[in-house]
Design an enzyme around this catalytic site. Structure first.
Site, PDB file in Angstrom:
ATOM      1  N   GLU A  24       0.819  -1.215   0.000  1.00  0.00           N
ATOM      2  CA  GLU A  24       0.000   0.000   0.000  1.00  0.00           C
ATOM      3  C   GLU A  24       0.860   1.276   0.000  1.00  0.00           C
ATOM      4  OE1 GLU A  24      -3.798  -0.282   2.375  1.00  0.00           O
ATOM      5  OE2 GLU A  24      -2.662  -1.901   3.309  1.00  0.00           O
ATOM      6  N   SER A 155      -6.502  -2.569   1.990  1.00  0.00           N
ATOM      7  CA  SER A 155      -6.945  -2.055   0.691  1.00  0.00           C
ATOM      8  C   SER A 155      -7.540  -3.120  -0.216  1.00  0.00           C
ATOM      9  CB  SER A 155      -5.788  -1.349  -0.040  1.00  0.00           C
ATOM     10  OG  SER A 155      -5.481  -0.130   0.588  1.00  0.00           O
ATOM     11  N   TYR A 221      -9.765   3.315  -5.180  1.00  0.00           N
ATOM     12  CA  TYR A 221      -8.788   4.349  -5.521  1.00  0.00           C
ATOM     13  C   TYR A 221      -8.837   4.851  -6.965  1.00  0.00           C
ATOM     14  CZ  TYR A 221      -6.918   2.617  -1.134  1.00  0.00           C
ATOM     15  OH  TYR A 221      -6.775   2.230   0.170  1.00  0.00           O
ATOM     16  N   ARG A 260     -11.620   3.133  11.262  1.00  0.00           N
ATOM     17  CA  ARG A 260     -12.758   2.931  10.360  1.00  0.00           C
ATOM     18  C   ARG A 260     -13.153   1.466  10.373  1.00  0.00           C
ATOM     19  NH1 ARG A 260     -10.674   3.067   5.371  1.00  0.00           N
ATOM     20  NH2 ARG A 260     -11.336   0.943   4.902  1.00  0.00           N
ATOM     21  N   GLU A 275     -13.837  -5.870   9.074  1.00  0.00           N
ATOM     22  CA  GLU A 275     -12.545  -5.538   9.683  1.00  0.00           C
ATOM     23  C   GLU A 275     -12.579  -4.137  10.267  1.00  0.00           C
ATOM     24  OE1 GLU A 275      -9.303  -5.378   6.938  1.00  0.00           O
ATOM     25  OE2 GLU A 275     -10.504  -4.426   5.389  1.00  0.00           O
ATOM     26  N   ASN A 277     -10.028  -0.880  10.523  1.00  0.00           N
ATOM     27  CA  ASN A 277      -8.794  -0.267   9.988  1.00  0.00           C
ATOM     28  C   ASN A 277      -8.260   0.744  10.994  1.00  0.00           C
ATOM     29  OD1 ASN A 277      -8.776  -1.131   6.901  1.00  0.00           O
ATOM     30  ND2 ASN A 277     -10.889  -0.696   7.517  1.00  0.00           N
ATOM     31  N   GLY A 281      -7.356   5.560   5.350  1.00  0.00           N
ATOM     32  CA  GLY A 281      -6.807   6.489   4.370  1.00  0.00           C
ATOM     33  C   GLY A 281      -7.000   7.940   4.772  1.00  0.00           C
TER      34      GLY A 281
END
Length: 320
Positions: A24, A155, A221, A260, A275, A277, A281
């Site tokens: 990433e 990601s 993305y 998140r 999950e 995070n 981002g």
């Protein structure tokens, strides 16, 4: 989140860690650049440091007040960088090393969710050295469709939805390209949601709509057609259930700072946690900044909140 205004931080010397060597890296560099620009614009002295280019043990930390971690993926989210900064005595944003390591492993975090009665799809942990027939047997007993994921990766890299047994070998190869461990996970058919949590308080809920099979790397993305919705045709109790499940997932892992939670809502309106995070981002098109903007919190204030929380914790630590 009702409190949309906080006192701005005094000018600080901030190091933003971005880049690294994970899969990433590209996204991390984007996050780091955006964070550096916005913190500089708020009067802070900011240096961006790429740990793949700079030995952090040799770096001069004497003039650093705090570190903003914008390292996604392995090394940044798995507790490694947090352990290094703890050893160096440098305050940093986000979760501590143990929580980061726990959250980054899908199997370990799922076990914690199960212990705390947080709904998460059933799974089997697999390893690249496992007998292929044994993995196929696990897959048959779970039933198709199922999801194959690297155990520790972000990601949506290496993730496949497998509809038939014939698709399994290719999905496993993709998974094991990113991690020696993986999981087979029951596929939940439903809508995709994300709950952003800042210091225990929730930001507005987002529903994600993508023409892709799921919210994969391209949809995250590179895909302009991905939609992020704040208005939903759902009963209030269902919306509250999604939010509460997200908060419960954070509490189960013991997260702090800005995190998140990614969830699915099935056709019975049951939320399932995929999950958490711990370093989401931080580009201007990322989900947490979108949710913050909806709550009236601009990007700069969001970044400062991440730092204020960890500076408060650092000040409360007993000094030897």
């Amino acid at each position: 989140m009702t409190d949309s205004q906080t006192n701005p931080l005094p000018p600080l010397n901030i190091v933003v860690l971005a880049g690294g060597e994970s899969a990433e890296r590209e996204i991390s560099l984007q996050s780091g650049e955006t964070v550096s620009q916005v913190l500089s614009s708020r009067g802070h002295q900011v240096k961006t440091v790429d740990p793949s280019l700079v030995d952090l043990d040799e770096y001069d930390w004497s003039n650093c007040d705090v570190v903003f971690i914008a390292l996604h993926g392995t090394y940044g989210e798995d507790g490694t960088i947090q352990s290094t900064l703890d050893r160096l005595g440098v305050p940093y944003s986000g979760c501590d090393a143990a929580t980061s390591k726990l959250a980054f492993s899908k199997s370990a975090s799922k076990e914690r969710f199960i212990q705390h009665n947080v709904s998460t799809p059933s799974y089997v942990l697999i390893h690249e050295s496992d007998n292929a027939q044994r993995i196929e047997q696990h897959a048959r007993s779970m039933g198709y469709p199922l999801v194959v994921k690297p155990d520790a990766q972000g990601s949506s890299l290496g993730v496949s939805i497998v509809q038939t047994p014939e698709e399994l070998p290719q999905a496993l190869a993709r998974c094991f390209h990113y991690d020696s461990f993986g999981i087979l996970e029951s596929a939940i058919k439903g809508t995709e949601w994300t709950v952003s949590v800042v210091d225990g308080q929730t930001l507005p809920l987002i529903q994600i709509q993508t023409p892709h099979e799921f919210f994969d790397y391209e949809a995250k993305y590179h895909e302009d057609s991905t939609q992020y919705l704040f208005e939903f045709e759902l009963p209030t109790n269902v919306i509250q259930s999604i939010i509460k499940t997200g908060v419960n997932a954070c509490e189960a892992l013991g997260t702090t700072g800005i995190v998140r939670v990614d969830l699915l809502l099935d056709r019975f309106q049951q939320p399932w946690v995929l999950e958490v995070n711990t370093i989401p981002g931080f580009t201007d098109h990322s989900l947490v900044p979108k949710a913050a903007a909806k709550a009236g919190i601009d990007f700069g204030e969001l970044c400062e909140r991440a730092l204020a929380e960890c500076l408060t914790k650092a000040a409360q630590k007993p000094h030897n």
